[in-house]
Motif scaffolding. Structure first.
Motif, short mmCIF file in Angstrom:
data_model
loop_
_atom_site.label_atom_id
_atom_site.label_comp_id
_atom_site.label_asym_id
_atom_site.label_seq_id
_atom_site.Cartn_x
_atom_site.Cartn_y
_atom_site.Cartn_z
N LYS A 278 0.83 -1.22 0.00
CA LYS A 278 0.00 0.00 0.00
C LYS A 278 0.86 1.26 0.00
O LYS A 278 0.65 2.17 -0.78
N SER A 279 1.84 1.31 0.91
CA SER A 279 2.67 2.52 1.01
C SER A 279 3.58 2.64 -0.21
O SER A 279 3.81 3.74 -0.72
N THR A 280 4.09 1.50 -0.67
CA THR A 280 4.95 1.53 -1.85
C THR A 280 4.16 2.05 -3.05
O THR A 280 4.63 2.90 -3.80
N LEU B 23 5.81 7.60 2.96
CA LEU B 23 4.60 7.63 3.76
C LEU B 23 4.86 7.19 5.20
O LEU B 23 4.27 7.72 6.14
N ASP B 24 5.73 6.20 5.36
CA ASP B 24 6.04 5.69 6.70
C ASP B 24 7.17 6.54 7.26
O ASP B 24 8.34 6.28 7.00
N GLU B 25 6.84 7.53 8.04
CA GLU B 25 7.86 8.49 8.43
C GLU B 25 8.49 8.26 9.79
O GLU B 25 9.59 8.71 10.03
N ILE C 259 6.62 -1.49 8.73
CA ILE C 259 5.15 -1.52 8.62
C ILE C 259 4.58 -0.14 8.91
O ILE C 259 5.17 0.64 9.66
N THR C 260 3.44 0.13 8.32
CA THR C 260 2.74 1.38 8.60
C THR C 260 1.95 1.20 9.89
O THR C 260 1.33 0.16 10.10
N MET C 261 2.00 2.21 10.75
CA MET C 261 1.27 2.09 12.01
C MET C 261 0.12 3.09 12.11
O MET C 261 -0.87 2.84 12.78
N LEU D 276 -5.27 8.29 1.65
CA LEU D 276 -5.22 7.92 3.07
C LEU D 276 -4.58 6.54 3.14
O LEU D 276 -5.25 5.51 2.98
N ASP D 277 -3.27 6.52 3.31
CA ASP D 277 -2.53 5.26 3.30
C ASP D 277 -2.65 4.59 4.68
O ASP D 277 -2.09 5.04 5.66
N SER D 278 -3.38 3.49 4.72
CA SER D 278 -3.73 2.87 6.01
C SER D 278 -2.73 1.78 6.40
O SER D 278 -2.11 1.17 5.54
N PRO D 279 -2.64 1.51 7.70
CA PRO D 279 -1.83 0.37 8.12
C PRO D 279 -2.57 -0.94 7.83
O PRO D 279 -3.80 -0.99 7.94
MG MG Z 1 2.20 0.79 4.58
#
Ligand code: MG
Ligand code: GTP
Length: 679
Positions: free
Chosen positions: A260-262, A300-302, A311-313, A330-333
């Protein structure tokens, strides 16, 4: 470059506080702690060390065993990530404040227990499709209208900051602004004094009269006017001639590690929202930390923890423009521990991209009945009212762009999506590779994808139907975050305007009612996409800077609304719920987490009134003792603390709920009746 700002409730803080309602025999010997030490296996996708007893990775859900041909997959992935061949980079450098991040949550998987669902079948029941919203029994009567009220909340005065105490629903005044700087108007005193507010202009007198008429009309102050009778002002409606793009809030959801973030990072880069220079920086830093394949995701994952864990949190927000839309990403975890954060973002969405990892074993892990977030996310977004969906079948490079694999995913996931209530005609399926930049913003260049003749991802986004907005309804903005600046005595409420509009201006006095504190504040300024703006309309994600209110009275989970149309605040509610497939049964007395817009409360099931036929919605049993998986029912819940709420038939966004326990969503539903409103 997108920036993430943590906001929203820190769900983890109270995660353990709830009594989940399981009776404990005090004489019973406490269970012995596990002392046997198992050896571990390292997940080749996320490198997490899993206990040998785990058949799939506890972090990313990837199966341990012969299903996954990780060595090939990994080599391919690492080789491709630095091959940024097709990036068309614009010189636009987007400032770090171009994006904000919603809802924060610390990582703590220790208190998340795995719930073993018994049903893994794909023939899930419809979520809310068959639940009818009947006329709410005992609904509040609210139809005596005061014609003057609408003028009351917009005035043209010179004072920059005015605080008005509102004694709404018997609540005592809560405004705490220093009196020497602010003119205080107590509506009850203005009633007594015939609306005398000597130091204020005539417009402010209107406000006090409006409040007075409201209060004298009804024992429930502020609820005397029906929302349907509201007449919008001209400025609230967007001008037809406006050439600006329609805003589309787009939730990117899907199982952990699906890309998702990529995908979001790659899209932002291709569309010039992330500069080449920034991209080089991410690549370098990611490589240094041994996370080279996460370079795009780093946009996105800062946070350090997100980058370290890969991982996105929390939800990241970023922006790009397509031909038709100003898209708010809206990039979700995807990790199961952060579902509450995913919900915070997805409740603001108009449409969604469900990202699927096509690689062998990973799609299957996402579809797993107990751990797979593909299923839970799909069910949740549908229950939030999202009906337009793109399924981005990502990582097609890892399966050699196989048409057979793509078709298999369509047939398995398609059946599930149908069972959630998604119409085939509202779902687009796009095979792509975020890492190899195939089919994102232009037709695929890899011959292995030549069998695909449909639109690319960006075109599919442009094919979404424009969202319908409630421009002409009274203001409603659920607050998902509060930004305080104590030094300047300022507080800003952030969220998506669900209905109505709000504006600011040095010569205008704009009043809003802040719930649940029932305090009126004035609008100082507005920001959209981190830029000052004069008007925010339904659909916009904005930050409303407020004057004349104590920061403690503005909270995430609260709502900004029109002073003449205060929303309800209640803890005793009647709901129609559907228990999800594989979920534990709901019993009378069950203790659950109750989620509604950006609020979360502990709740007890006080009564199960009826069991309903989930297809027809008809009552099949009165007063059952429990609701099993796939059954729907009418229940009464009593919350630990009251929340801002409306009946679903009156306001969808404030009337959609879902119930969770032990880190898992067990039921989705709607509020059919407010049994008792807080006074
Ligand atoms: Mg992510
Ligand atoms: P969470 O937010 O934690 O749920 O993960 P995510 O869905 O955002 O996944 P992320 O973008 O962090 O990517 C996870 C891994 O998948 C990274 O190593 C990416 O390089 C890899 N990945 C993403 N897209 C692709 C792709 O198209 N092909 C391949 N081979 N790998 C990909």
């Amino acid at each position: 470059m997108p920036r993430k700002v943590n906001y929203g409730p820190d769900y983890d803080d109270n995660y353990d506080e709830y009594d989940y309602g399981y009776e404990v025999d005090e004489n019973e010997t406490p269970p012995q702690k596990e002392t046997i030490k198992h050896s571990v296996w390292r997940c080749s996708i996320c490198t997490y060390d899993n206990d040998e007893t785990m058949s799939s990775c506890d972090i990313c859900g990837v199966l341990h065993g012969p299903l996954l041909n990780n060595s090939i997959y990994d080599k391919k992935r690492t080789a491709n990530i630095f091959d940024l061949k097709s990036s068309r980079v614009s010189s636009t450098v987007v400032g770090r404040d171009e994006a904000v991040k919603v809802s924060s949550m610390r990582s703590d998987s220790s208190n998340q227990s795995t719930e073993k669902g018994k049903h893994n079948r794909l023939d899930e029941i419809n979520i809310l499709k068959n639940i009818e919203v009947g006329p709410p029994a005992g609904s509040r009567t609210s139809d005596n209208c005061s014609a003057s009220v609408q003028e009351g909340w917009l005035g043209h005065v010179d004072e920059s900051s005015v605080a008005v105490n509102l004694r709404s629903r018997g609540k005592s005044s809560l405004s705490l602004m220093p009196k020497e700087r602010n003119v205080m108007v107590d509506d009850s005193s203005s009633s007594r004094n015939g609306g005398e507010a000597n130091s204020l202009t005539s417009n402010l007198e209107n406000i006090s009269f409006a409040a007075k008429s409201r209060h004298s009309n009804d024992a429930k102050p502020g609820r005397a006017i029906s929302r349907a009778q509201y007449k919008p002002e001209k400025w609230m409606l967007p001008e037809k001639a406006e050439h600006s793009l329609t805003q589309l809030n787009l939730a990117i959801v899907g199982h952990v590690d699906s890309g998702k973030s990529t995908l979001s990072g790659r899209l932002l880069h291709l569309l010039g929202r992330i500069s080449q220079k920034e991209m080089h920086k991410y690549e370098k830093e990611a490589k240094l930390q041994g996370k080279g394949s996460f370079a795009y995701a780093w946009a996105l994952d800062e946070s350090a923890e997100e980058r370290e864990r890969g991982i996105t949190m929390t939800v990241a927000v970023a922006y790009f423009d397509s031909k038709r839309y100003h898209v708010v990403v809206l990039d979700s975890p995807g990790h199961k521990d952060f579902v509450p954060n995913m919900i915070t973002g997805a409740t603001q969405a108009d449409a969604s991209i469900l990202v699927i990892d096509a690689s062998i074993g990973s799609f299957e892990a996402g579809m797993d009945g107990t751990k797979g977030q593909t299923r839970e996310h799909a069910q949740l977004i549908r229950s939030f009212g999202i009906d337009q969906l793109i399924v981005a079948v990502n990582k097609m490079d890892a399966v050699d762009y196989s048409k057979e694999r793509f078709d298999l995913i369509i047939s398995q996931l398609g059946a599930f999506l149908r069972s959630c209530g998604f119409k085939d005609s509202s779902v687009s399926w796009i095979p792509l590779s975020a890492v190899e930049n195939q089919n994102l913003v232009s037709a695929p260049s890899d011959f292995r994808l030549s069998w695909y003749l449909g639109p690319n991802l960006l075109d599919a986004i442009d094919s979404f139907q424009p969202p319908t907005r409630e421009f002409s309804k009274p203001l409603i903005m659920p607050i998902c975050d509060v930004i305080k600046s104590p030094s300047q005595g300022q507080v800003s409420a952030c969220g998506k305007l669900e209905a109505g509009a709000v504006r600011s201006g040095s010569k205008l006095l704009i009043l809003v009612l802040v719930m649940p504190s029932a305090t009126i504040a004035t609008v100082r300024s507005l920001e959209r996409d981190s830029q000052a703006c004069p008007i925010g309309r339904a659909g916009d994600n904005i930050a409303v800077s407020l004057n004349g209110i104590d920061g403690n009275h503005v909270m995430a989970g609260g709502v900004l609304c029109h002073p003449d149309f205060p929303i309800a605040f209640a803890k005793h509610l009647e709901l129609k719920v559907l228990v999800l497939d594989g979920a534990t049964p709901i019993l009378i007395g069950s203790q659950l987490e109750f989620h509604i817009h950006h609020a979360k409360e502990a709740a007890r099931v006080a009564r199960i009134s009826f069991l309903l036929d989930s297809k027809t919605g008809k009552v099949v049993k009165k007063a059952p003792r429990c609701i099993l998986a796939k059954q729907s029912a009418v229940v009464e819940v009593i919350l630990q603390e009251a929340v801002c709420v409306e009946e679903f038939s009156k306001c969808k966004v404030l009337g959609r709920v879902f119930l969770r326990t032990l880190g898992r969503t067990v039921a989705v539903g709607i509020v059919t009746r407010i049994v008792e409103e807080q006074q």
